[in-house]
Design a protein around this motif. Structure first.
Motif, PDB file in Angstrom:
ATOM      1  N   UNK A   1      -2.437  29.411 -29.343  1.00  0.00           N
ATOM      2  CA  UNK A   1      -2.276  28.319 -30.315  1.00  0.00           C
ATOM      3  C   UNK A   1      -3.614  27.622 -30.550  1.00  0.00           C
ATOM      4  N   UNK A   2      -4.341  27.366 -29.468  1.00  0.00           N
ATOM      5  CA  UNK A   2      -5.617  26.675 -29.590  1.00  0.00           C
ATOM      6  C   UNK A   2      -6.623  27.489 -30.413  1.00  0.00           C
ATOM      7  N   UNK A   3      -6.643  28.810 -30.225  1.00  0.00           N
ATOM      8  CA  UNK A   3      -7.565  29.648 -30.989  1.00  0.00           C
ATOM      9  C   UNK A   3      -7.183  29.697 -32.460  1.00  0.00           C
ATOM     10  N   UNK A   4      -5.877  29.743 -32.722  1.00  0.00           N
ATOM     11  CA  UNK A   4      -5.418  29.760 -34.115  1.00  0.00           C
ATOM     12  C   UNK A   4      -5.801  28.453 -34.810  1.00  0.00           C
TER      13      UNK A   4
ATOM     14  N   UNK B   1       0.060  22.283 -41.163  1.00  0.00           N
ATOM     15  CA  UNK B   1      -0.814  23.460 -41.161  1.00  0.00           C
ATOM     16  C   UNK B   1      -0.947  23.989 -39.740  1.00  0.00           C
ATOM     17  N   UNK B   2      -1.083  23.085 -38.769  1.00  0.00           N
ATOM     18  CA  UNK B   2      -1.137  23.513 -37.365  1.00  0.00           C
ATOM     19  C   UNK B   2       0.184  24.161 -36.947  1.00  0.00           C
ATOM     20  N   UNK B   3       1.286  23.637 -37.446  1.00  0.00           N
ATOM     21  CA  UNK B   3       2.591  24.244 -37.152  1.00  0.00           C
ATOM     22  C   UNK B   3       2.638  25.679 -37.697  1.00  0.00           C
ATOM     23  N   UNK B   4       2.114  25.892 -38.892  1.00  0.00           N
ATOM     24  CA  UNK B   4       2.075  27.236 -39.474  1.00  0.00           C
ATOM     25  C   UNK B   4       1.195  28.157 -38.637  1.00  0.00           C
ATOM     26  N   UNK B   5       0.115  27.621 -38.080  1.00  0.00           N
ATOM     27  CA  UNK B   5      -0.786  28.425 -37.251  1.00  0.00           C
ATOM     28  C   UNK B   5      -0.096  28.897 -35.982  1.00  0.00           C
ATOM     29  N   UNK B   6       0.945  28.189 -35.546  1.00  0.00           N
ATOM     30  CA  UNK B   6       1.706  28.569 -34.351  1.00  0.00           C
ATOM     31  C   UNK B   6       2.517  29.854 -34.582  1.00  0.00           C
ATOM     32  N   UNK B   7       2.831  30.138 -35.849  1.00  0.00           N
ATOM     33  CA  UNK B   7       3.729  31.280 -36.141  1.00  0.00           C
ATOM     34  C   UNK B   7       3.003  32.591 -36.194  1.00  0.00           C
TER      35      UNK B   7
END
Length: 149
Positions: free
Chosen positions: A123-126, A143-149
């Motif tokens: 998650x941190x890298x995304x 946007x961070x939530x989307x990066x989690x997927x």
């Protein structure tokens, strides 16, 4: 002026270009791919992001003289289609991560480039992959939530 050869979004292209012109201007004005945005003109906002030869590239700060012949360039128009969106696009939609939409292409490109990287993602890298992108409309949480997927 120079004759140059590229592959843009899977299509071989031949263009005549001034070597001092920025890649973003060529993409937008000569190739008519306007999803690549130009905002800051100095590589700080990420709206001009493209993937060139597999690497995230800020198109507003790279002159055509620095773009290698036969480079493979992917713009936001080359990622997914309305009929078959890319998983990154689906994640952004599911998270409600678009406001005005101006910065969205840069976020799509950044997350796509990250997803193509060979390193194991966290998650941190995304989220770190988005650090070069600026949005003036949102608080970044969606946007961070989307990066989690």
């Amino acid at each position: 002026m120079q004759k140059r050869f590229f592959n843009v979004n899977g299509v071989d292209r031949t263009i005549i270009v001034d070597p001092e012109v920025m890649l973003a201007d060529v993409i937008r004005k000569q190739m008519h791919l306007t999803g690549t945005k130009v905002s800051c003109n100095d590589g700080h906002c990420g709206a001009c992001s493209v993937i060139m030869d597999g690497k995230l590239t800020l198109a507003c700060v790279i002159k055509m003289s620095k773009v290698p012949d036969n480079a493979e360039i992917v713009t936001v128009e080359g990622i997914g289609t309305p009929e078959k969106p890319h998983p990154v696009q689906l994640a952004l939609v599911a998270a409600g991560a678009a406001q005005c939409g101006f910065c969205t292409p840069g976020f799509v490109i950044s997350l796509t480039a990250h997803s193509l990287s060979k390193e194991r993602s966290t998650r941190q890298k995304a989220i770190a992959s988005l650090s070069g992108n600026i949005c003036r409309c949102t608080g970044y949480k969606s946007i961070e939530k989307a990066a989690d997927n």
